[in-house]
Structures are given as structure tokens and as C-alpha cells.
Design a protein around this motif. Structure first.
Motif, short mmCIF file in Angstrom:
data_model
loop_
_atom_site.label_atom_id
_atom_site.label_comp_id
_atom_site.label_asym_id
_atom_site.label_seq_id
_atom_site.Cartn_x
_atom_site.Cartn_y
_atom_site.Cartn_z
N PHE A 273 47.05 25.23 42.88
CA PHE A 273 45.63 25.22 42.57
C PHE A 273 45.25 26.21 41.46
N HIS A 274 46.28 26.77 40.81
CA HIS A 274 46.06 27.69 39.68
C HIS A 274 45.11 28.82 40.06
N THR A 275 45.41 29.44 41.18
CA THR A 275 44.55 30.52 41.66
C THR A 275 45.40 31.67 42.19
N ASP A 276 44.74 32.77 42.52
CA ASP A 276 45.33 33.92 43.20
C ASP A 276 44.18 34.67 43.84
N MET A 277 44.49 35.67 44.66
CA MET A 277 43.43 36.36 45.38
C MET A 277 42.47 37.11 44.45
N THR A 278 43.00 37.63 43.35
CA THR A 278 42.12 38.31 42.38
C THR A 278 41.11 37.32 41.83
N GLN A 279 41.58 36.15 41.44
CA GLN A 279 40.68 35.14 40.88
C GLN A 279 39.66 34.68 41.91
N GLU A 280 40.08 34.56 43.17
CA GLU A 280 39.12 34.15 44.22
C GLU A 280 37.97 35.16 44.29
N PHE A 281 38.31 36.44 44.28
CA PHE A 281 37.28 37.48 44.33
C PHE A 281 36.40 37.42 43.08
N GLU A 282 37.02 37.26 41.92
CA GLU A 282 36.26 37.22 40.67
C GLU A 282 35.26 36.06 40.66
N GLN A 283 35.69 34.91 41.14
CA GLN A 283 34.80 33.75 41.15
C GLN A 283 33.65 33.91 42.15
N LEU A 284 33.94 34.52 43.30
CA LEU A 284 32.87 34.76 44.29
C LEU A 284 31.86 35.76 43.76
N GLU A 285 32.33 36.73 43.01
CA GLU A 285 31.40 37.66 42.37
C GLU A 285 30.56 36.94 41.32
N ARG A 286 31.21 36.11 40.52
CA ARG A 286 30.50 35.41 39.42
C ARG A 286 29.42 34.47 39.95
N VAL A 287 29.75 33.71 40.98
CA VAL A 287 28.83 32.66 41.44
C VAL A 287 27.81 33.18 42.45
N PHE A 288 28.26 34.03 43.38
CA PHE A 288 27.37 34.45 44.48
C PHE A 288 26.95 35.91 44.38
N GLY A 289 27.46 36.61 43.38
CA GLY A 289 27.07 38.01 43.21
C GLY A 289 27.67 38.94 44.25
N TRP A 290 28.77 38.52 44.89
CA TRP A 290 29.38 39.38 45.90
C TRP A 290 30.01 40.60 45.23
N GLY A 291 29.92 41.74 45.92
CA GLY A 291 30.43 42.99 45.38
C GLY A 291 31.28 43.74 46.39
N VAL A 292 31.41 45.02 46.16
CA VAL A 292 32.31 45.85 46.97
C VAL A 292 32.00 45.75 48.45
N ASP A 293 30.73 45.86 48.83
CA ASP A 293 30.38 45.81 50.25
C ASP A 293 30.74 44.47 50.87
N ASP A 294 30.52 43.39 50.10
CA ASP A 294 30.85 42.05 50.61
C ASP A 294 32.35 41.90 50.84
N PHE A 295 33.14 42.40 49.90
CA PHE A 295 34.59 42.24 50.03
C PHE A 295 35.17 43.19 51.08
N HIS A 296 34.56 44.34 51.27
CA HIS A 296 34.96 45.19 52.39
C HIS A 296 34.67 44.47 53.72
N ALA A 297 33.53 43.80 53.77
CA ALA A 297 33.15 43.06 54.98
C ALA A 297 34.11 41.89 55.23
N LEU A 298 34.50 41.20 54.16
CA LEU A 298 35.48 40.12 54.29
C LEU A 298 36.80 40.64 54.83
N ASN A 299 37.23 41.78 54.30
CA ASN A 299 38.48 42.39 54.77
C ASN A 299 38.38 42.75 56.25
N ALA A 300 37.24 43.30 56.65
CA ALA A 300 37.05 43.70 58.05
C ALA A 300 37.12 42.49 58.97
N THR A 301 36.49 41.39 58.55
CA THR A 301 36.55 40.16 59.32
C THR A 301 37.98 39.65 59.42
#
Length: 322
Positions: A273-301
Motif C-alpha cells: 500500500f506504499h505506506t509506513d507508520m511515519t506516513q500514516e501519522f503525517e497524513q492524519l496530521e494533514r487531514v485531521f489536524g492530529w498532533g502530539v497529544d492525539d498520537f500519545h493517546a493513540l499509543n496509550a490505547t
């Protein structure tokens, strides 16, 4: 911020599907296996639609013929995870492709995979039956899982074509794995709609769902997921590449999360799918404005939903804090 160095946890990664095309091509040449038709002119995997993706996936596994091949594959995957600072991953691996579900052969493959090591990355295995191979083979796969449950094999799951049979057809296999103390997940709601998620929950009694994105179509199901805390292993890049959704802007991950559903983010089969975890995070930031707190929360989940033992989780929690 560069998300590449941000620590990550990945819960939905198919081991065979994480094989780089160049790695598979090299193995095939070593063994004189003709799988040239699965690559495009640039050397990437070539397919159109989910059915053809499954065919190409299974063709690529023909190059993986021995425990040593799987040791090399696992080493390659670990190195790719380290490159994107994935500190913990759970990988789906199928005895179907490791000795044809023969228990003795499976033990040899399993031992070889555990020989792979990259400092800073912890990998655990989820033994996975293939839905379109049928319930009888799933039972054999579940026996392999049950007999090797332990420190590395921590879960049992099911992948493959969601339209093959009914979820309940595979209840015996899941019961066998559950009795062996394994944690349970299954693909659903990627192609089958919200009802496939309900059926999987009710008939297989799992605690995580692979994909599950079509749950958004049923408000009662969304409420149920939020209330019970059943976790979705979401793979946005995979969903876009396969046409489950036309774009990330139309993907329901943010709506599900806003509704209180516990979501995690993974790559599924990254080179396909021409992706990696870095790209997944970058795209979620670009489209939904997710940032450090969101990704910390994702990690916790993801850490809470991980199938590993408490000591491993405690060590990972400290890594994630740094």
C-alpha cells in the motif's frame, strides 16, 4: 514536527505482507520460483482490487519456503519497524504459509522467526487463520496456535476474504485458541459492512477488530464499541489504497474516535500500500489536524490493547514517556 522519530505501537501488521518486493524478488530468484507477474515496471507489487491483492499476496509467499526464509523476512520487517521508531508491533503470521499447518514444521518456523532481533523493537506474533481457506484448515491453524502459545505467540486471529462463509463457522477454532489462553482478534468491517462486525463480536467473542471501519454505518454499533471499549485496529492507508474509501478525508477514523470508539493506527501490508507508520501519522496530521497529544493517546490505547504481558507493557510505557 517530524513524526519519524516519534515512538509508535502497531497492532495490525501481516508478516508476509510486510515483505519488501525486492526481498521477495531476491528470494524467488534464489529458488528459481517464477512470480514475475506480480510486479509492475517499477518493481512494486501489481494488483487491482482486493481479490487480486489476495492473489498477489499468496503468490509472493511462494518465495518463502523455509524457516530460514522466515527468519530473514522477520529480520527485514524488524529493521523497517526500527526505521520508523515502532517500538512494539504485533504481527499476523499464518501456519498456512509456514509448513502447511503441520505442527512440527510450524515449531521450526516459529523458532526461526524468534531468532530475528533488532535492538529497541519488540515483536509478538498473532497466529492467523485464513478465512477463505475454510473452517477445517482454521482448526488446524488454531491447534498450531494453541500448542505454541507463550511469550512470543500471544494471540489468535483471522484474515482473508470477509465474504467467505460466516463468522460462526470459525467459532471452534477461536474457542480452541481461547482455551489455550490466547487473546483474540479478527478482521471484520473492512468489506462486510457493520453486520460483519456484529457477527464477529457475537460469534467469535473477540476483544479487538481488524479494520472495523464500516461500524460507522450503524450508530448502535458505534455506541456499543464505545461503551465496551472493544478496540479497532484501523489501517487508513490500506483502506485508501484498496478503495474501501476514496480518500482519507472521507475515512471515518476521526468520527469513530470522536464518538468514543477506541481506535489504533497500523499499516496492514505496508509495501503493498506504499505506506509506513511515519506516513500514516503525517497524513492524519494533514487531514485531521492530529498532533502530539492525539498520537500519545493513540499509543496509550494501543498499549492497553496489546496482547503482550504486563511486564512488557510496563517497559514499553517507560519507552513511550521518553
Amino acid at each position: 514536527m517530524s513524526w519519524k522519530t516519534f515512538p509508535k505501537i502497531e497492532l495490525h501488521l501481516h508478516l508476509e505482507g510486510a515483505a519488501d518486493p525486492a526481498f521477495i524478488r531476491g528470494l524467488a530468484q534464489e529458488k528459481s520460483v517464477d512470480i514475475g507477474g506480480i510486479f509492475d515496471e517499477e518493481g512494486a507489487y501489481k494488483y487491482s482490487g482486493f481479490g487480486e491483492f489476495l492473489q498477489v499476496y499468496e503468490a509472493a509467499t511462494q518465495a518463502l519456503q523455509s524457516p530460514e526464509d522466515f527468519q530473514r523476512l522477520t529480520q527485514s520487517v524488524l529493521e523497517n519497524l526500527a526505521e520508523h521508531n515502532v517500538v512494539y508491533a504485533e504481527t499476523f503470521v499464518s501456519p498456512d504459509f509456514c509448513g502447511g499447518r503441520d505442527l512440527g514444521a510450524w515449531r521450526e518456523y516459529l523458532h526461526a522467526m524468534q531468532e530475528a532481533h533488532v535492538e529497541g523493537v519488540t515483536l509478538k506474533g498473532i497466529v492467523t487463520c485464513i478465512r477463505h481457506f475454510g473452517p477445517d484448515k482454521a482448526r488446524e491453524t488454531a491447534l498450531c496456535a494453541a500448542e505454541t502459545a507463550g511469550d512470543w505467540v500471544v494471540g489468535f486471529g483471522m484474515g482473508g476474504a470477509e465474504d467467505a462463509g460466516k463468522a460462526g463457522d470459525f467459532a471452534y477454532a477461536f474457542d480452541m485458541a481461547r482455551e489455550a489462553g490466547l487473546r483474540l482478534t479478527s478482521h471484520a468491517g473492512e468489506w462486510g459492512g457493520a453486520q460483519s462486525v456484529w457477527d464477529t463480536i457475537n460469534d467469535l467473542r473477540i476483544e479487538r477488530i481488524g479494520h472495523g471501519v464500516h461500524a460507522i454505518e450503524d450508530p448502535k454499533l458505534v455506541d456499543y464499541l464505545a461503551e465496551t471499549g472493544l478496540v479497532l485496529e484501523v489501517n487508513p492507508g490500506s483502506n485508501i489504497a484498496l478503495g474501501v474509501y476514496p480518500s482519507l478525508e472521507q475515512h471515518p477514523i476521526a468520527k469513530l474516535r470522536d464518538a468514543g470508539v477506541k481506535v489504533t493506527v497500523s499499516t496492514d501490508d505496508p509495501p503493498f500500500f506504499h505506506t509506513d507508520m511515519t506516513q500514516e501519522f503525517e497524513q492524519l496530521e494533514r487531514v485531521f489536524g492530529w498532533g502530539v497529544d492525539d498520537f500519545h493517546a493513540l499509543n496509550a490505547t494501543a498499549l492497553d490493547a496489546a496482547f503482550c504481558d504486563a511486564d512488557t507493557k510496563e517497559a514499553l510505557a517507560k519507552t513511550l514517556e521518553n
